[in-house]
Motif scaffolding. Structure first.
Motif, PDB file in Angstrom:
ATOM      1  N   LYS A  85       0.841  -1.208   0.000  1.00 33.10           N
ATOM      2  CA  LYS A  85       0.000   0.000   0.000  1.00 33.10           C
ATOM      3  C   LYS A  85       0.872   1.252   0.000  1.00 33.10           C
ATOM      4  CE  LYS A  85      -4.152   1.802   0.157  1.00 33.10           C
ATOM      5  NZ  LYS A  85      -5.141   1.552  -0.924  1.00 33.10           N
ATOM      6  N   LEU A  86       1.926   1.235   0.795  1.00 31.61           N
ATOM      7  CA  LEU A  86       2.836   2.382   0.824  1.00 31.61           C
ATOM      8  C   LEU A  86       3.526   2.542  -0.521  1.00 31.61           C
ATOM      9  CD1 LEU A  86       4.221   4.690   2.329  1.00 31.61           C
ATOM     10  CD2 LEU A  86       5.930   3.035   3.129  1.00 31.61           C
ATOM     11  N   ALA A  87       4.018   1.428  -1.086  1.00 36.47           N
ATOM     12  CA  ALA A  87       4.707   1.498  -2.378  1.00 36.47           C
ATOM     13  C   ALA A  87       3.763   2.001  -3.468  1.00 36.47           C
ATOM     14  CB  ALA A  87       5.266   0.128  -2.749  1.00 36.47           C
ATOM     15  N   GLN A  88       2.510   1.590  -3.425  1.00 37.27           N
ATOM     16  CA  GLN A  88       1.524   2.048  -4.404  1.00 37.27           C
ATOM     17  C   GLN A  88       1.363   3.571  -4.350  1.00 37.27           C
ATOM     18  OE1 GLN A  88      -2.738   1.297  -3.609  1.00 37.27           O
ATOM     19  NE2 GLN A  88      -2.814   0.219  -5.580  1.00 37.27           N
ATOM     20  N   GLY A 148       6.748   6.426 -15.018  1.00 33.75           N
ATOM     21  CA  GLY A 148       7.674   5.637 -15.825  1.00 33.75           C
ATOM     22  C   GLY A 148       8.478   4.626 -15.043  1.00 33.75           C
ATOM     23  N   VAL A 149       8.519   4.756 -13.703  1.00 32.13           N
ATOM     24  CA  VAL A 149       9.261   3.800 -12.879  1.00 32.13           C
ATOM     25  C   VAL A 149       8.699   2.397 -13.040  1.00 32.13           C
ATOM     26  CG1 VAL A 149       7.925   3.847 -10.718  1.00 32.13           C
ATOM     27  CG2 VAL A 149      10.419   3.629 -10.628  1.00 32.13           C
ATOM     28  N   LEU A 150       7.449   2.296 -13.510  1.00 32.19           N
ATOM     29  CA  LEU A 150       6.832   0.989 -13.736  1.00 32.19           C
ATOM     30  C   LEU A 150       7.509   0.236 -14.876  1.00 32.19           C
ATOM     31  CD1 LEU A 150       3.061   1.933 -13.326  1.00 32.19           C
ATOM     32  CD2 LEU A 150       4.581   0.850 -11.662  1.00 32.19           C
ATOM     33  N   ASN A 151       8.419   0.920 -15.573  1.00 30.24           N
ATOM     34  CA  ASN A 151       9.190   0.247 -16.624  1.00 30.24           C
ATOM     35  C   ASN A 151      10.689   0.413 -16.394  1.00 30.24           C
ATOM     36  OD1 ASN A 151       9.119  -1.370 -19.007  1.00 30.24           O
ATOM     37  ND2 ASN A 151       9.684   0.403 -20.228  1.00 30.24           N
ATOM     38  N   TYR A 152      11.097   0.744 -15.167  1.00 32.16           N
ATOM     39  CA  TYR A 152      12.520   0.918 -14.852  1.00 32.16           C
ATOM     40  C   TYR A 152      13.156  -0.401 -14.416  1.00 32.16           C
ATOM     41  CZ  TYR A 152      12.324   6.108 -14.601  1.00 32.16           C
ATOM     42  OH  TYR A 152      12.208   7.441 -14.870  1.00 32.16           O
ATOM     43  N   SER A 153      14.332  -0.654 -14.960  1.00 35.76           N
ATOM     44  CA  SER A 153      15.225  -1.668 -14.390  1.00 35.76           C
ATOM     45  C   SER A 153      16.327  -0.903 -13.659  1.00 35.76           C
ATOM     46  CB  SER A 153      15.795  -2.566 -15.485  1.00 35.76           C
ATOM     47  OG  SER A 153      16.650  -1.821 -16.348  1.00 35.76           O
ATOM     48  N   GLU A 154      17.424  -1.586 -13.335  1.00 32.71           N
ATOM     49  CA  GLU A 154      18.503  -0.942 -12.593  1.00 32.71           C
ATOM     50  C   GLU A 154      19.076   0.268 -13.318  1.00 32.71           C
ATOM     51  OE1 GLU A 154      18.202  -5.052 -10.955  1.00 32.71           O
ATOM     52  OE2 GLU A 154      18.100  -4.148 -12.936  1.00 32.71           O
ATOM     53  N   GLU A 155      19.308   0.129 -14.608  1.00 27.83           N
ATOM     54  CA  GLU A 155      19.982   1.187 -15.345  1.00 27.83           C
ATOM     55  C   GLU A 155      19.105   2.418 -15.571  1.00 27.83           C
ATOM     56  OE1 GLU A 155      23.610   1.363 -16.742  1.00 27.83           O
ATOM     57  OE2 GLU A 155      23.121   0.722 -14.716  1.00 27.83           O
ATOM     58  N   GLU A 156      17.811   2.208 -15.788  1.00 22.16           N
ATOM     59  CA  GLU A 156      16.924   3.361 -15.936  1.00 22.16           C
ATOM     60  C   GLU A 156      16.868   4.164 -14.631  1.00 22.16           C
ATOM     61  OE1 GLU A 156      15.963   0.642 -19.175  1.00 22.16           O
ATOM     62  OE2 GLU A 156      16.029   0.319 -17.019  1.00 22.16           O
ATOM     63  N   ALA A 157      16.778   3.459 -13.510  1.00 19.13           N
ATOM     64  CA  ALA A 157      16.759   4.143 -12.216  1.00 19.13           C
ATOM     65  C   ALA A 157      18.063   4.889 -11.987  1.00 19.13           C
ATOM     66  CB  ALA A 157      16.515   3.133 -11.094  1.00 19.13           C
ATOM     67  N   ARG A 158      19.189   4.234 -12.294  1.00 15.23           N
ATOM     68  CA  ARG A 158      20.484   4.892 -12.110  1.00 15.23           C
ATOM     69  C   ARG A 158      20.613   6.109 -13.014  1.00 15.23           C
ATOM     70  NH1 ARG A 158      25.383   5.169 -14.466  1.00 15.23           N
ATOM     71  NH2 ARG A 158      24.885   3.636 -16.069  1.00 15.23           N
ATOM     72  N   VAL A 198       2.478  -7.661  -7.873  1.00 21.92           N
ATOM     73  CA  VAL A 198       2.967  -6.393  -7.334  1.00 21.92           C
ATOM     74  C   VAL A 198       2.871  -5.295  -8.387  1.00 21.92           C
ATOM     75  CG1 VAL A 198       4.994  -5.171  -6.462  1.00 21.92           C
ATOM     76  CG2 VAL A 198       4.466  -7.475  -5.635  1.00 21.92           C
ATOM     77  N   HIS A 199       3.227  -5.623  -9.621  1.00 26.53           N
ATOM     78  CA  HIS A 199       3.167  -4.624 -10.685  1.00 26.53           C
ATOM     79  C   HIS A 199       1.732  -4.131 -10.867  1.00 26.53           C
ATOM     80  CE1 HIS A 199       3.672  -2.850 -14.763  1.00 26.53           C
ATOM     81  NE2 HIS A 199       4.889  -2.613 -14.339  1.00 26.53           N
ATOM     82  N   GLY A 200       0.768  -5.032 -10.762  1.00 24.69           N
ATOM     83  CA  GLY A 200      -0.627  -4.638 -10.865  1.00 24.69           C
ATOM     84  C   GLY A 200      -1.034  -3.677  -9.765  1.00 24.69           C
ATOM     85  N   VAL A 201      -0.516  -3.912  -8.556  1.00 23.56           N
ATOM     86  CA  VAL A 201      -0.798  -3.014  -7.431  1.00 23.56           C
ATOM     87  C   VAL A 201      -0.183  -1.639  -7.686  1.00 23.56           C
ATOM     88  CG1 VAL A 201      -0.342  -2.571  -4.984  1.00 23.56           C
ATOM     89  CG2 VAL A 201      -1.053  -4.864  -5.727  1.00 23.56           C
ATOM     90  N   LEU A 202       1.082  -1.614  -8.095  1.00 18.33           N
ATOM     91  CA  LEU A 202       1.756  -0.337  -8.344  1.00 18.33           C
ATOM     92  C   LEU A 202       1.066   0.456  -9.449  1.00 18.33           C
ATOM     93  CD1 LEU A 202       5.528  -1.401  -8.203  1.00 18.33           C
ATOM     94  CD2 LEU A 202       4.158  -0.385  -6.378  1.00 18.33           C
ATOM     95  N   ALA A 203       0.545  -0.250 -10.441  1.00 16.67           N
ATOM     96  CA  ALA A 203      -0.111   0.409 -11.570  1.00 16.67           C
ATOM     97  C   ALA A 203      -1.539   0.825 -11.251  1.00 16.67           C
ATOM     98  CB  ALA A 203      -0.100  -0.511 -12.785  1.00 16.67           C
TER      99      ALA A 203
END
Length: 426
Positions: free
Chosen positions: A232-235, A245-255, A397-402
């Motif tokens: 719930k907090l992460a959502q 766009g973080v819903l499509n981030y891997s390590e490198e996109e975040a970095r 989890v992805h469904g919750v975040l989205a």
């Protein structure tokens, strides 16, 4: 006279051939190795492999693989299912030994006891049915990166809880945007639907006391109030302190976002330390690293155990020579070099006392327990089913975040699916 000379010529040729074999050149072979996907990881691998090749007289060929761990596993499974000899040495994620063990040789006959120099927990993880199917290459645990200069600017300390992090991110993001930095975000992480999200979400859940999805006895435990509170907090972060766009981030996109100076906090692995402090980094000298926050006052600091290992394919034409390369790359000297140059965490306790390693990576000493006590994903207990377990978890989890499902609904459905999967046998 010519007939009498022929045996002498044959003998001379045989002598020369023997001399070449003895030099190690005529018997040299090419070893194909997968030990990095791109950037610094790939270059450090290349340097180490070529140093071994020069020392032994053999040659190496680096095999490019997908950056995504999920895609890389699928590629490996395709090659191994066909018993293809295309790759001699494979780079294995810490969660893959239980899935792929049958395709790799036992390294104990080649290690000469070298495994005793590594963290026992990682060696145990890589031992399946009594066989050492991979040697530890580098270890990982999730860490919190933060803009030290911005926390100081706004009079804030390093957050102890996820709630503290959320509040600090909101405050700094708002103030920086008001000051003209329109692209500033509070927090970036790995939110794409892939294995990286399993790692991130397990950190949230376990930090709140919500368990490890499947416990050590094989019981599915993911549907509980603590796990729901974590999700719930992460959502709530999405489109608030984290870009959609973080819903499509891997390590490198975040970095990329964090290193460009456009985020206050980032969750990532230790490799990002060297890059964020590189000569061309806009945030060089402004970054701090800490253990990931606790889930509330009663929670705990949790980083998911990560890391990679090297294994020799059963279908290699030269398993003994391939094993020699593995022992070189996972040895103390090479691990030290990789730690200093690339911030890749050693898997040998002794290197955490090494002055050169600590000078290059000052956080290693203070966060030593983060690496030794990291929470493991349930790969050992679920074995060959782990990939399906992880897929189901990250998908939920992805469904919750989205915003497509609420945490309680998603976790209840996930638990039912995992129990059905578990009835077939872990």
């Amino acid at each position: 006279m010519m007939l009498k000379g022929i045996p002498l010529l044959i003998a001379a040729a045989a002598f020369l051939a023997g001399a070449c074999l003895g030099s190690g050149r005529a018997s040299a072979v090419e070893i194909a190795v997968s030990c990095g996907s791109m950037g610094q990881e790939l270059e450090l691998c290349r340097q180490g492999a070529e140093a071994w090749a020069k020392q032994t007289g053999n040659s190496v060929r680096l095999v490019p693989t997908p950056e995504s761990a999920t895609e890389r596993l699928a590629y490996y499974q395709q090659l191994l299912a066909g018993q293809a000899p295309d790759i001699d040495v494979y780079l294995l994620d810490v969660v893959w030994p239980g899935i792929l063990a049958s395709h790799f040789v036992d390294l104990k006959p080649y290690s000469k006891g070298q495994e005793k120099e590594h963290f026992p927990a990682i060696v145990d993880n890589n031992t399946v049915d009594g066989k050492l199917i991979a040697m530890p290459f580098f270890t990982d645990a999730g860490l919190l990166y933060y803009r030290r200069d911005l926390l100081e600017k706004y009079g804030l300390g390093v957050p102890e809880t996820w709630e503290d992090m959320t509040n600090a991110a909101k405050k700094i993001q708002a103030a920086e945007r008001q000051a003209g930095h329109d692209r500033m975000w509070g927090f970036v992480f790995q939110g794409r639907a892939y294995e990286g999200l399993t790692a991130n979400a397990l950190e949230w859940v376990d930090s709140f006391g919500g368990g490890t999805i499947v416990d050590a006895e094989g019981n599915v435990t993911v549907d509980n109030p603590q796990a729901a509170a974590a999700l719930k907090l992460a959502q709530s972060w999405i489109k608030d302190i984290a870009p959609e766009g973080v819903l499509n981030y891997s390590e490198e996109e975040a970095r990329g976002v964090f290193q460009a100076g456009d985020a206050v906090f980032m969750r990532n692995w230790p490799y990002a330390w060297a890059l964020t402090n590189g000569g061309d980094s806009p945030v060089r000298g402004k970054v701090g690293v800490a253990a990931l926050p606790r889930g509330g006052d009663k929670g705990k600091h949790t980083g998911v155990l990560g890391g990679w290992n090297l294994a020799v394919s059963r279908y290699s034409r030269h398993p003994e020579i391939a094993a020699s390369l593995v022992m070189y790359l996972t040895g103390s000297a090479e691990q030290k070099r990789r730690a200093i140059v690339g911030a890749f965490n050693p898997t040998m306790p002794a290197l955490y006392q090494d002055a050169d390693v600590l000078k290059a990576n000052p956080f290693l000493k203070s966060l030593y327990s983060t690496f030794t006590d990291a929470v493991a994903r349930p790969s050992r207990v679920t074995g060959e089913q782990y990939n399906r377990v992880s897929y189901a978890f990250w998908d939920a989890v992805h469904g919750v975040l989205a915003g497509q499902a609420e945490p309680e609904q998603a976790l209840s459905s996930l638990e039912r699916d995992l129990k059905r999967l578990g009835r077939r046998g872990w």
